[in-house]
Design a protein around this motif. Structure first.
Motif, mmCIF file in Angstrom:
data_model
loop_
_atom_site.group_PDB
_atom_site.id
_atom_site.type_symbol
_atom_site.label_atom_id
_atom_site.label_comp_id
_atom_site.label_asym_id
_atom_site.label_seq_id
_atom_site.Cartn_x
_atom_site.Cartn_y
_atom_site.Cartn_z
ATOM 1 N N ASN A 1 24.895 -77.625 24.755
ATOM 2 C CA ASN A 1 25.156 -76.902 25.987
ATOM 3 C C ASN A 1 26.128 -75.793 25.657
ATOM 4 O O ASN A 1 27.110 -76.020 24.934
ATOM 5 C CB ASN A 1 25.757 -77.848 27.038
ATOM 6 C CG ASN A 1 26.140 -77.144 28.330
ATOM 7 O OD1 ASN A 1 25.829 -75.972 28.534
ATOM 8 N ND2 ASN A 1 26.819 -77.847 29.209
ATOM 9 N N GLN B 1 27.991 -72.581 27.935
ATOM 10 C CA GLN B 1 28.099 -71.867 29.201
ATOM 11 C C GLN B 1 29.120 -70.734 29.055
ATOM 12 O O GLN B 1 30.123 -70.884 28.363
ATOM 13 C CB GLN B 1 28.549 -72.788 30.344
ATOM 14 C CG GLN B 1 27.516 -73.836 30.725
ATOM 15 C CD GLN B 1 27.945 -74.662 31.941
ATOM 16 O OE1 GLN B 1 28.081 -75.881 31.864
ATOM 17 N NE2 GLN B 1 28.124 -74.004 33.069
ATOM 18 N N PHE C 1 31.583 -68.374 31.494
ATOM 19 C CA PHE C 1 32.190 -68.331 32.828
ATOM 20 C C PHE C 1 33.059 -67.075 32.945
ATOM 21 O O PHE C 1 33.624 -66.584 31.964
ATOM 22 C CB PHE C 1 33.124 -69.533 33.059
ATOM 23 C CG PHE C 1 32.472 -70.871 33.040
ATOM 24 C CD1 PHE C 1 32.400 -71.609 31.870
ATOM 25 C CD2 PHE C 1 31.953 -71.417 34.205
ATOM 26 C CE1 PHE C 1 31.820 -72.856 31.850
ATOM 27 C CE2 PHE C 1 31.369 -72.676 34.196
ATOM 28 C CZ PHE C 1 31.307 -73.397 33.018
ATOM 29 N N ASN D 1 29.980 -69.345 37.235
ATOM 30 C CA ASN D 1 28.971 -69.518 36.183
ATOM 31 C C ASN D 1 28.243 -68.206 35.930
ATOM 32 O O ASN D 1 27.685 -67.607 36.851
ATOM 33 C CB ASN D 1 27.954 -70.581 36.604
ATOM 34 C CG ASN D 1 28.530 -71.969 36.598
ATOM 35 O OD1 ASN D 1 29.672 -72.165 36.989
ATOM 36 N ND2 ASN D 1 27.746 -72.924 36.162
ATOM 37 N N GLY E 1 26.415 -85.694 25.961
ATOM 38 C CA GLY E 1 27.555 -86.155 26.736
ATOM 39 C C GLY E 1 27.959 -85.095 27.722
ATOM 40 O O GLY E 1 27.226 -84.158 27.976
ATOM 41 N N ASN E 2 29.136 -85.247 28.286
ATOM 42 C CA ASN E 2 29.548 -84.370 29.363
ATOM 43 C C ASN E 2 30.819 -83.593 29.063
ATOM 44 O O ASN E 2 31.299 -82.880 29.913
ATOM 45 C CB ASN E 2 29.801 -85.188 30.629
ATOM 46 C CG ASN E 2 28.612 -86.035 30.997
ATOM 47 O OD1 ASN E 2 28.409 -87.094 30.419
ATOM 48 N ND2 ASN E 2 27.840 -85.578 31.943
ATOM 49 N N LEU F 1 32.912 -80.813 28.210
ATOM 50 C CA LEU F 1 32.835 -79.364 28.024
ATOM 51 C C LEU F 1 34.141 -78.914 27.365
ATOM 52 O O LEU F 1 35.219 -79.132 27.921
ATOM 53 C CB LEU F 1 32.652 -78.702 29.380
ATOM 54 C CG LEU F 1 32.027 -77.321 29.495
ATOM 55 C CD1 LEU F 1 30.658 -77.276 28.871
ATOM 56 C CD2 LEU F 1 31.987 -76.889 30.941
ATOM 57 N N ALA G 1 27.158 -86.565 38.264
ATOM 58 C CA ALA G 1 28.317 -86.528 37.367
ATOM 59 C C ALA G 1 29.353 -85.598 37.990
ATOM 60 O O ALA G 1 29.026 -84.503 38.445
ATOM 61 C CB ALA G 1 27.927 -86.031 35.976
ATOM 62 N N TYR H 1 33.698 -84.271 37.652
ATOM 63 C CA TYR H 1 34.732 -84.086 36.635
ATOM 64 C C TYR H 1 36.036 -83.582 37.263
ATOM 65 O O TYR H 1 36.007 -82.828 38.234
ATOM 66 C CB TYR H 1 34.294 -83.018 35.623
ATOM 67 C CG TYR H 1 32.886 -83.151 35.101
ATOM 68 C CD1 TYR H 1 31.797 -82.752 35.870
ATOM 69 C CD2 TYR H 1 32.654 -83.651 33.821
ATOM 70 C CE1 TYR H 1 30.504 -82.864 35.388
ATOM 71 C CE2 TYR H 1 31.364 -83.753 33.330
ATOM 72 C CZ TYR H 1 30.301 -83.363 34.116
ATOM 73 O OH TYR H 1 29.015 -83.473 33.635
ATOM 74 N N VAL I 1 35.763 -88.016 33.699
ATOM 75 C CA VAL I 1 34.356 -87.842 34.039
ATOM 76 C C VAL I 1 33.876 -89.097 34.760
ATOM 77 O O VAL I 1 34.135 -90.210 34.307
ATOM 78 C CB VAL I 1 33.471 -87.615 32.796
ATOM 79 C CG1 VAL I 1 32.006 -87.455 33.215
ATOM 80 C CG2 VAL I 1 33.935 -86.415 32.010
ATOM 81 N N SER J 1 30.259 -90.791 36.093
ATOM 82 C CA SER J 1 28.798 -90.744 36.087
ATOM 83 C C SER J 1 28.293 -91.886 36.958
ATOM 84 O O SER J 1 28.668 -93.038 36.739
ATOM 85 C CB SER J 1 28.249 -90.901 34.669
ATOM 86 O OG SER J 1 28.586 -89.790 33.883
ATOM 87 N N SER K 1 27.774 -81.878 37.848
ATOM 88 C CA SER K 1 26.547 -81.503 37.149
ATOM 89 C C SER K 1 25.476 -82.515 37.498
ATOM 90 O O SER K 1 25.778 -83.637 37.892
ATOM 91 C CB SER K 1 26.770 -81.447 35.635
ATOM 92 O OG SER K 1 26.883 -82.747 35.096
ATOM 93 N N ALA L 1 23.621 -84.180 35.570
ATOM 94 C CA ALA L 1 23.263 -85.110 34.505
ATOM 95 C C ALA L 1 24.057 -86.404 34.559
ATOM 96 O O ALA L 1 25.251 -86.383 34.783
ATOM 97 C CB ALA L 1 23.494 -84.467 33.150
ATOM 98 N N PRO L 2 23.413 -87.510 34.321
ATOM 99 C CA PRO L 2 24.146 -88.733 34.006
ATOM 100 C C PRO L 2 24.596 -88.674 32.559
ATOM 101 O O PRO L 2 24.241 -87.760 31.846
ATOM 102 C CB PRO L 2 23.098 -89.835 34.200
ATOM 103 C CG PRO L 2 21.801 -89.150 33.876
ATOM 104 C CD PRO L 2 21.967 -87.722 34.317
ATOM 105 N N SER L 3 25.350 -89.641 32.134
ATOM 106 C CA SER L 3 25.787 -89.653 30.739
ATOM 107 C C SER L 3 24.585 -89.671 29.809
ATOM 108 O O SER L 3 23.564 -90.266 30.113
ATOM 109 C CB SER L 3 26.648 -90.891 30.473
ATOM 110 O OG SER L 3 27.836 -90.820 31.203
ATOM 111 N N GLN M 1 27.393 -77.337 34.307
ATOM 112 C CA GLN M 1 28.464 -77.769 35.196
ATOM 113 C C GLN M 1 28.837 -76.635 36.153
ATOM 114 O O GLN M 1 28.897 -75.472 35.757
ATOM 115 C CB GLN M 1 29.687 -78.204 34.393
ATOM 116 C CG GLN M 1 29.448 -79.470 33.581
ATOM 117 C CD GLN M 1 30.699 -80.013 32.925
ATOM 118 O OE1 GLN M 1 31.820 -79.768 33.374
ATOM 119 N NE2 GLN M 1 30.507 -80.766 31.859
#
Lengths: 109, 115
Positions: A31, A33, A35, A45, A94-95, A97, B31, B33, B48, B50, B94, B96-98, B104
């Protein structure tokens, strides 16, 4: 962890000028991004661009994932383009960022 | 609609106070944050969630307590903060799940000052 480097750190432009901002990252990403953070703190975004090229009006972005960099192009800059531009990446699945340090852009009229 | 809302916009609190920050999204995202941003620095991830469960805690001090009461709401409870906790607190969401990766979206932030 992954390193994200942005250049230049500061940029001053005359209104109407073009510019290129760069983001280098140290590992492959899933990912990426871009900003724009305005003076009030809102993160706007611009692009979700893990690879390839996208355009939105005067802005465009290119990510070359194999060479681990992304570029943000701003054409015909306006004073409202002023603010901080952040590149942020997620490594792996994963998440989390991770942000670069940002480029502070000032456009003068 | 890609809107994340946060309240309050500004908050001033003493070190002995208890306060809460609120974040809301109606995009169906699963999700959510919390990020902290100090002046002239980039945002840094704090927590985070989820599917309403805490999935990441970036070693945040216990004086920050997150809560996700449902899929649209995210709270951050604050207690016994220090002046160095003064910062812009950003919420994001976002789809998405994990285990998956999606874009985002950020709220406007709460600017917190601890006196």
């Amino acid at each position: 962890g992954i390193q994200v480097e942005q250049s230049p750190p500061d940029l001053i432009l005359q209104e109407g000028a073009n510019s290129t901002l760069r983001c280098n990252f140290s590992d492959s990403v899933n990912n990426l991004q871009w900003f724009h953070q305005n003076p009030w703190g809102q993160l706007i975004n611009l692009f979700y661009i893990p690879s390839g090229t996208k355009q939105n009006g005067r802005l465009s972005a290119t990510t070359v994932a194999t060479e681990r960099y992304s570029l943000l192009y701003i054409s015909s800059s306006q004073t409202t383009d002023s603010g901080v531009y952040f590149c942020a990446v997620v490594m792996g699945y994963g998440n989390k960022l991770v942000f670069g340090a940002g480029t502070i852009l000032r456009v003068k009229s | 609609d890609t809107e994340v809302t946060q309240t309050p916009k500004h908050l001033v609190m003493g070190m002995t106070n208890k306060k809460s920050l609120k974040c809301e999204q109606h995009m169906g995202h699963r999700a959510m944050y919390w990020y902290k941003q100090k002046a002239k620095k980039p945002p840094e991830l704090m927590f985070v969630y989820s599917y309403e469960k805490l999935s990441i805690n970036e070693s945040v001090p216990s004086r920050f307590s997150p809560e996700c009461p449902n899929s649209s709401l995210l709270n951050l409870h604050l207690h016994a903060l220090q002046p160095e906790d003064s910062a812009l607190y950003l919420c994001a969401s976002s789809p998405a799940p994990s285990g998956r990766v999606y874009e985002q979206y950020f709220g406007p932030g709460t600017r917190l000052t601890v006196t």
